[in-house]
Design a protein around this motif. Structure first.
Motif, PDB file in Angstrom:
ATOM      1  N   ASN A   1     -43.524  37.225 -24.100  1.00 54.99           N
ATOM      2  CA  ASN A   1     -44.634  38.181 -24.009  1.00 54.99           C
ATOM      3  C   ASN A   1     -45.870  37.647 -23.279  1.00 54.99           C
ATOM      4  OD1 ASN A   1     -43.142  40.221 -25.290  1.00 54.99           O
ATOM      5  ND2 ASN A   1     -43.638  39.332 -27.277  1.00 54.99           N
ATOM      6  N   PHE A   2     -45.695  36.608 -22.475  1.00 62.53           N
ATOM      7  CA  PHE A   2     -46.807  36.130 -21.651  1.00 62.53           C
ATOM      8  C   PHE A   2     -47.199  37.214 -20.647  1.00 62.53           C
ATOM      9  CE2 PHE A   2     -48.864  33.609 -18.320  1.00 62.53           C
ATOM     10  CZ  PHE A   2     -49.727  32.838 -19.082  1.00 62.53           C
ATOM     11  N   PHE A   3     -46.195  37.945 -20.158  1.00 60.93           N
ATOM     12  CA  PHE A   3     -46.426  39.108 -19.300  1.00 60.93           C
ATOM     13  C   PHE A   3     -45.902  40.344 -20.016  1.00 60.93           C
ATOM     14  CE2 PHE A   3     -45.890  35.656 -16.104  1.00 60.93           C
ATOM     15  CZ  PHE A   3     -47.167  35.706 -15.565  1.00 60.93           C
ATOM     16  N   ALA A   4     -46.468  41.504 -19.680  1.00 58.89           N
ATOM     17  CA  ALA A   4     -45.979  42.766 -20.230  1.00 58.89           C
ATOM     18  C   ALA A   4     -44.554  43.009 -19.741  1.00 58.89           C
ATOM     19  CB  ALA A   4     -46.889  43.905 -19.790  1.00 58.89           C
ATOM     20  N   VAL A   5     -43.759  43.659 -20.563  1.00 54.37           N
ATOM     21  CA  VAL A   5     -42.373  43.978 -20.234  1.00 54.37           C
ATOM     22  C   VAL A   5     -42.330  45.251 -19.388  1.00 54.37           C
ATOM     23  CG1 VAL A   5     -40.150  44.658 -21.231  1.00 54.37           C
ATOM     24  CG2 VAL A   5     -41.506  42.858 -22.305  1.00 54.37           C
ATOM     25  N   GLY A   6     -41.410  45.293 -18.425  1.00 53.94           N
ATOM     26  CA  GLY A   6     -41.168  46.508 -17.655  1.00 53.94           C
ATOM     27  C   GLY A   6     -41.994  46.679 -16.398  1.00 53.94           C
ATOM     28  N   VAL A   7     -42.685  45.635 -15.973  1.00 52.66           N
ATOM     29  CA  VAL A   7     -43.504  45.695 -14.757  1.00 52.66           C
ATOM     30  C   VAL A   7     -42.670  45.197 -13.578  1.00 52.66           C
ATOM     31  CG1 VAL A   7     -45.578  44.818 -13.629  1.00 52.66           C
ATOM     32  CG2 VAL A   7     -45.616  45.366 -16.080  1.00 52.66           C
ATOM     33  N   THR A   8     -42.680  45.934 -12.474  1.00 53.51           N
ATOM     34  CA  THR A   8     -41.941  45.522 -11.273  1.00 53.51           C
ATOM     35  C   THR A   8     -42.949  45.198 -10.167  1.00 53.51           C
ATOM     36  OG1 THR A   8     -40.119  46.965 -11.894  1.00 53.51           O
ATOM     37  CG2 THR A   8     -40.144  46.159  -9.625  1.00 53.51           C
ATOM     38  N   PRO A   9     -43.242  43.914  -9.969  1.00 53.71           N
ATOM     39  CA  PRO A   9     -44.218  43.527  -8.956  1.00 53.71           C
ATOM     40  C   PRO A   9     -43.615  43.519  -7.555  1.00 53.71           C
ATOM     41  CG  PRO A   9     -43.311  41.573  -9.952  1.00 53.71           C
ATOM     42  CD  PRO A   9     -42.693  42.753 -10.673  1.00 53.71           C
ATOM     43  N   SER A  10     -44.479  43.507  -6.558  1.00 52.97           N
ATOM     44  CA  SER A  10     -43.999  43.229  -5.209  1.00 52.97           C
ATOM     45  C   SER A  10     -43.900  41.710  -5.079  1.00 52.97           C
ATOM     46  CB  SER A  10     -44.933  43.823  -4.158  1.00 52.97           C
ATOM     47  OG  SER A  10     -46.218  43.257  -4.264  1.00 52.97           O
ATOM     48  N   VAL A  11     -43.114  41.254  -4.100  1.00 52.97           N
ATOM     49  CA  VAL A  11     -42.830  39.827  -3.965  1.00 52.97           C
ATOM     50  C   VAL A  11     -43.116  39.375  -2.544  1.00 52.97           C
ATOM     51  CG1 VAL A  11     -41.043  38.040  -4.167  1.00 52.97           C
ATOM     52  CG2 VAL A  11     -40.964  40.050  -5.661  1.00 52.97           C
ATOM     53  N   THR A  12     -43.808  38.258  -2.418  1.00 54.09           N
ATOM     54  CA  THR A  12     -43.907  37.597  -1.114  1.00 54.09           C
ATOM     55  C   THR A  12     -43.309  36.202  -1.267  1.00 54.09           C
ATOM     56  OG1 THR A  12     -46.132  36.748  -1.518  1.00 54.09           O
ATOM     57  CG2 THR A  12     -45.970  38.872  -0.425  1.00 54.09           C
ATOM     58  N   LEU A  13     -42.618  35.776  -0.231  1.00 53.56           N
ATOM     59  CA  LEU A  13     -41.923  34.493  -0.231  1.00 53.56           C
ATOM     60  C   LEU A  13     -42.348  33.705   0.992  1.00 53.56           C
ATOM     61  CD1 LEU A  13     -39.686  34.364  -2.480  1.00 53.56           C
ATOM     62  CD2 LEU A  13     -38.044  34.295  -0.638  1.00 53.56           C
ATOM     63  N   SER A  14     -42.526  32.410   0.824  1.00 60.20           N
ATOM     64  CA  SER A  14     -42.851  31.574   1.984  1.00 60.20           C
ATOM     65  C   SER A  14     -41.671  31.545   2.942  1.00 60.20           C
ATOM     66  CB  SER A  14     -43.203  30.153   1.521  1.00 60.20           C
ATOM     67  OG  SER A  14     -42.106  29.568   0.848  1.00 60.20           O
ATOM     68  N   GLY A  15     -41.945  31.251   4.203  1.00 61.49           N
ATOM     69  CA  GLY A  15     -40.881  31.080   5.180  1.00 61.49           C
ATOM     70  C   GLY A  15     -40.341  32.360   5.776  1.00 61.49           C
ATOM     71  N   GLY A  16     -40.935  33.499   5.454  1.00 61.85           N
ATOM     72  CA  GLY A  16     -40.528  34.747   6.087  1.00 61.85           C
ATOM     73  C   GLY A  16     -39.400  35.501   5.415  1.00 61.85           C
TER      74      GLY A  16
ATOM     75  N   VAL B   1     -43.520  31.510  -4.115  1.00 62.69           N
ATOM     76  CA  VAL B   1     -43.290  32.915  -4.437  1.00 62.69           C
ATOM     77  C   VAL B   1     -44.558  33.477  -5.057  1.00 62.69           C
ATOM     78  CG1 VAL B   1     -41.902  34.532  -5.796  1.00 62.69           C
ATOM     79  CG2 VAL B   1     -40.856  32.424  -4.932  1.00 62.69           C
ATOM     80  N   THR B   2     -44.990  34.648  -4.583  1.00 60.99           N
ATOM     81  CA  THR B   2     -46.116  35.331  -5.215  1.00 60.99           C
ATOM     82  C   THR B   2     -45.645  36.695  -5.694  1.00 60.99           C
ATOM     83  OG1 THR B   2     -47.711  34.180  -3.812  1.00 60.99           O
ATOM     84  CG2 THR B   2     -48.484  36.156  -4.946  1.00 60.99           C
ATOM     85  N   LEU B   3     -45.866  36.934  -6.976  1.00 64.46           N
ATOM     86  CA  LEU B   3     -45.563  38.222  -7.590  1.00 64.46           C
ATOM     87  C   LEU B   3     -46.882  38.976  -7.674  1.00 64.46           C
ATOM     88  CD1 LEU B   3     -43.377  36.892 -10.551  1.00 64.46           C
ATOM     89  CD2 LEU B   3     -42.597  37.697  -8.309  1.00 64.46           C
ATOM     90  N   VAL B   4     -46.984  40.081  -6.974  1.00 57.16           N
ATOM     91  CA  VAL B   4     -48.243  40.833  -6.925  1.00 57.16           C
ATOM     92  C   VAL B   4     -48.104  42.076  -7.779  1.00 57.16           C
ATOM     93  CG1 VAL B   4     -49.891  42.017  -5.440  1.00 57.16           C
ATOM     94  CG2 VAL B   4     -48.709  39.975  -4.607  1.00 57.16           C
ATOM     95  N   GLY B   5     -48.961  42.181  -8.797  1.00 56.43           N
ATOM     96  CA  GLY B   5     -48.942  43.358  -9.642  1.00 56.43           C
ATOM     97  C   GLY B   5     -48.420  43.122 -11.046  1.00 56.43           C
ATOM     98  N   MET B   6     -48.414  41.894 -11.498  1.00 56.18           N
ATOM     99  CA  MET B   6     -47.977  41.617 -12.868  1.00 56.18           C
ATOM    100  C   MET B   6     -49.051  42.093 -13.854  1.00 56.18           C
ATOM    101  SD  MET B   6     -44.958  40.278 -12.791  1.00 56.18           S
ATOM    102  CE  MET B   6     -44.674  39.388 -14.323  1.00 56.18           C
ATOM    103  N   THR B   7     -48.656  42.303 -15.096  1.00 53.02           N
ATOM    104  CA  THR B   7     -49.589  42.660 -16.166  1.00 53.02           C
ATOM    105  C   THR B   7     -49.517  41.568 -17.222  1.00 53.02           C
ATOM    106  OG1 THR B   7     -49.329  45.025 -15.767  1.00 53.02           O
ATOM    107  CG2 THR B   7     -50.163  44.378 -17.939  1.00 53.02           C
ATOM    108  N   MET B   8     -50.686  41.033 -17.581  1.00 51.38           N
ATOM    109  CA  MET B   8     -50.734  39.964 -18.578  1.00 51.38           C
ATOM    110  C   MET B   8     -50.321  40.513 -19.940  1.00 51.38           C
ATOM    111  SD  MET B   8     -51.549  37.519 -16.626  1.00 51.38           S
ATOM    112  CE  MET B   8     -51.680  36.202 -17.826  1.00 51.38           C
ATOM    113  N   GLY B   9     -49.855  39.630 -20.823  1.00 51.78           N
ATOM    114  CA  GLY B   9     -49.430  40.022 -22.156  1.00 51.78           C
ATOM    115  C   GLY B   9     -50.566  40.588 -22.986  1.00 51.78           C
TER     116      GLY B   9
END
Length: 170
Positions: free
Chosen positions: A53-68, A98-106
């Protein structure tokens, strides 16, 4: 036995200003280095495991990854989230961010716990790194008792204290 190993050099970060209970839209960045045999390709996965429960359940973030490379994320679970590579690759023995954009904290303040990373190519769980906290510590703490009330075993003494909570502790 097993095929693959464990990723190394795991790091995890969230800005202090985003470590607020139930705050949404939070960017979360983590990095790791795959093993010499741990290169990632399309349809391979990366699993970030965090305290329950560090993050809220059911959130789908966008993802950016290094290297293209590009990746999609499954919805966050109670203690993990899985990212799947869609295009490109991540080289073996080369740091991946990896960056997860749009997470929700617990929803509950916590001191946090262990964060680990594994991949479909390096399935053994990595050494852990700290997640850090959600919430914070109060500041501007004050405590006072009138000098005339500072008498041994005197009862009914008024005591005043004050503090300032964090943004998430109101």
């Amino acid at each position: 036995g097993y095929i693959g190993g464990a990723v190394t050099s795991v790091a995890f970060s969230i800005a202090d200003s985003d470590r607020v209970v139930s705050l949404s839209g939070v960017p979360v960045t983590f990095s790791f280095t795959p093993t010499a045999g741990g290169a990632l390709a399309v349809s391979n996965t990366v699993t970030l495991t965090y305290p329950i429960n560090f993050f809220a359940v059911g959130v789908t973030p966008s993802v950016t990854l290094s290297g293209g490379a590009t990746a999609n994320s499954a919805a966050s679970g109670a203690s993990s989230i899985v990212i799947t590579l869609q295009t490109g690759s991540a080289a073996a023995s080369t740091a991946v961010t990896v960056t997860l954009v749009g997470m929700t904290m617990g929803a509950t303040p916590t001191a946090g716990g262990a964060v680990t990373v594994s991949t479909s190519q390096d399935p053994l769980v990595s050494a852990s790194t700290a997640s850090g906290y959600i919430g914070g510590a109060v500041t501007s703490v004050a405590f006072s008792i009138a000098p005339s009330d500072r008498v041994i075993q005197k009862s009914g003494v008024p005591v005043t204290f004050s503090f300032t909570p964090t943004a998430g502790g109101a």
